[in-house]
Design an enzyme around this catalytic site. Structure first.
Site, short mmCIF file in Angstrom:
data_model
loop_
_atom_site.label_atom_id
_atom_site.label_comp_id
_atom_site.label_asym_id
_atom_site.label_seq_id
_atom_site.Cartn_x
_atom_site.Cartn_y
_atom_site.Cartn_z
N HIS A 156 0.86 -1.20 0.00
CA HIS A 156 0.00 0.00 0.00
C HIS A 156 0.90 1.25 0.00
O HIS A 156 0.92 2.03 0.96
CB HIS A 156 -0.87 -0.08 1.26
CG HIS A 156 -2.01 0.87 1.35
ND1 HIS A 156 -1.87 2.23 1.25
CD2 HIS A 156 -3.33 0.64 1.55
CE1 HIS A 156 -3.05 2.80 1.41
NE2 HIS A 156 -3.96 1.86 1.59
N GLU A 256 -0.80 1.19 -5.50
CA GLU A 256 -0.60 -0.02 -4.72
C GLU A 256 -0.56 -1.27 -5.61
O GLU A 256 -1.45 -1.47 -6.44
CB GLU A 256 -1.73 -0.14 -3.70
CG GLU A 256 -1.91 1.13 -2.88
CD GLU A 256 -3.16 1.13 -2.02
OE1 GLU A 256 -3.59 0.03 -1.60
OE2 GLU A 256 -3.73 2.21 -1.80
O1 TA6 Z 1 -6.07 1.47 -0.51
C1 TA6 Z 1 -7.03 2.43 -0.36
C2 TA6 Z 1 -7.74 2.23 0.97
O2 TA6 Z 1 -8.30 0.96 1.03
C3 TA6 Z 1 -8.75 3.36 1.09
O3 TA6 Z 1 -10.07 2.95 1.01
C4 TA6 Z 1 -8.35 4.12 2.33
O4 TA6 Z 1 -9.22 4.18 3.33
C5 TA6 Z 1 -6.95 3.61 2.61
O5 TA6 Z 1 -6.83 2.34 2.05
C6 TA6 Z 1 -6.34 3.74 3.98
O6 TA6 Z 1 -6.74 2.78 4.89
P1 TA6 Z 1 -6.26 2.84 6.41
O7 TA6 Z 1 -6.87 1.65 7.08
O8 TA6 Z 1 -4.76 2.76 6.40
O9 TA6 Z 1 -6.73 4.15 6.95
#
Ligand code: TA6
Length: 285
Positions: A156, A256
């Protein structure tokens, strides 16, 4: 048994326990929690990875920036009912199993053992190998235990940028995607991805992407990854996220390398699967 560290790799406790890399080709930091690549700056460049100044760096709390490893679930999981958002790997402490430096490239390997798996089979082994030099190669390998297993995964990655309004992401033209903001809707990407507001898209794509910034191009080549996620929360949503803030949303974009939703991976007992992101950053202009 503790790992002997070669010249160029040292233990650190700042900002959390992990390893610090300093070679002729780059500097970097990898945290034991999450095997989290927090920083990578090729020599002569600023950090390619973004970390929010508001991140807490508290044990058991997700770090906002760098490369969180989402595993064995992505977001709320394939069926929307994952017990831990983005999985337990990013908040668990991994074990350093190897560290070498060859030709000024540092390769550090972590494994996750003994975590609270929230019902996921405990005999599945997950390993992250990070090679840092002029480029950054991150490989996540999952090996099934005695039972078949299905999992999702994502690197991510938060990339540092000059300003969200100045960047575009190339390489996804023509790819089908789900826009997950509000009601989920299906689309096909027309032209490059640009950012006027919140973007949270799941692309069916194994293509190489490029983050085109005013003075730098970041290229992300990937292997055995059928999903690419592009995420920037936009100012309004970011203002409501405690460890971000509206200003922070201007300073990064997540691109990602993933296998999520219908691209979840199934392994038979003893089988392995590796997913790799290979990242190159070059100054331009
Ligand atoms: O990868 C995108 C995502 O799934 C978004 O929906 C967003 O909320 C982000 O990840 C961050 O997630 P987190 O749990 O780290 O706040």
């Amino acid at each position: 048994m503790s790992v002997q560290l070669p010249e160029g790799i040292t233990r650190t406790t700042e900002p959390m326990p992990g390893v610090r890399i300093e070679t002729e080709t780059c500097t970097g930091i990898i945290l034991d929690q999450g095997a989290h690549v927090l920083s990578w700056a090729p020599t002569g460049q600023s950090d390619v990875l973004y970390t929010s100044p508001r991140t807490a760096f508290e044990p058991g709390k997700a770090v906002r920036g760098g490369i969180p490893v989402c595993w064995p679930w992505f977001n709320s999981g394939k069926d929307g009912n994952a017990p831990v958002r983005h999985g337990f790997a990013r908040t668990s402490t991994w074990t350093l199993v190897d560290a070498v430096v060859t030709d000024q490239v540092a390769t550090v390997t972590y494994e996750l053992q003994g975590a609270d798996t929230h019902g996921f089979p405990t005999d599945v082994v997950v390993r992250l190998e990070v090679s840092m030099g002029n480029d950054l190669v991150v490989q996540l390998t999952t090996t099934a235990g005695a039972e078949p297993v299905e999992f999702e995964e994502a690197l991510h990655t938060y990339f540092a940028i000059s300003d969200i309004s100045a960047v575009r992401v190339d390489g996804l033209e023509g790819a089908p995607y789900v826009d997950t903001v509000g009601e989920w809707t299906n689309h096909v990407q027309q032209g490059p991805v640009t950012f006027d507001d919140q973007v949270d898209n799941l692309y069916d794509s194994d293509a190489t992407t490029r983050i085109m910034d005013v003075d730098r191009v970041i290229e992300i080549e990937k292997y055995d990854s059928a999903t690419t996620v592009v995420w920037n929360p936009g100012a309004e949503l970011a203002a409501t996220i405690a460890d971000l803030g509206a200003e922070a949303a201007r300073q990064y974009v997540c691109v990602e390398t993933a296998n999520a939703k219908e691209h979840a991976v199934t392994l038979q007992p003893g089988e392995s699967h590796s997913m790799t992101a290979s990242i190159l950053s070059r100054l331009d202009g």
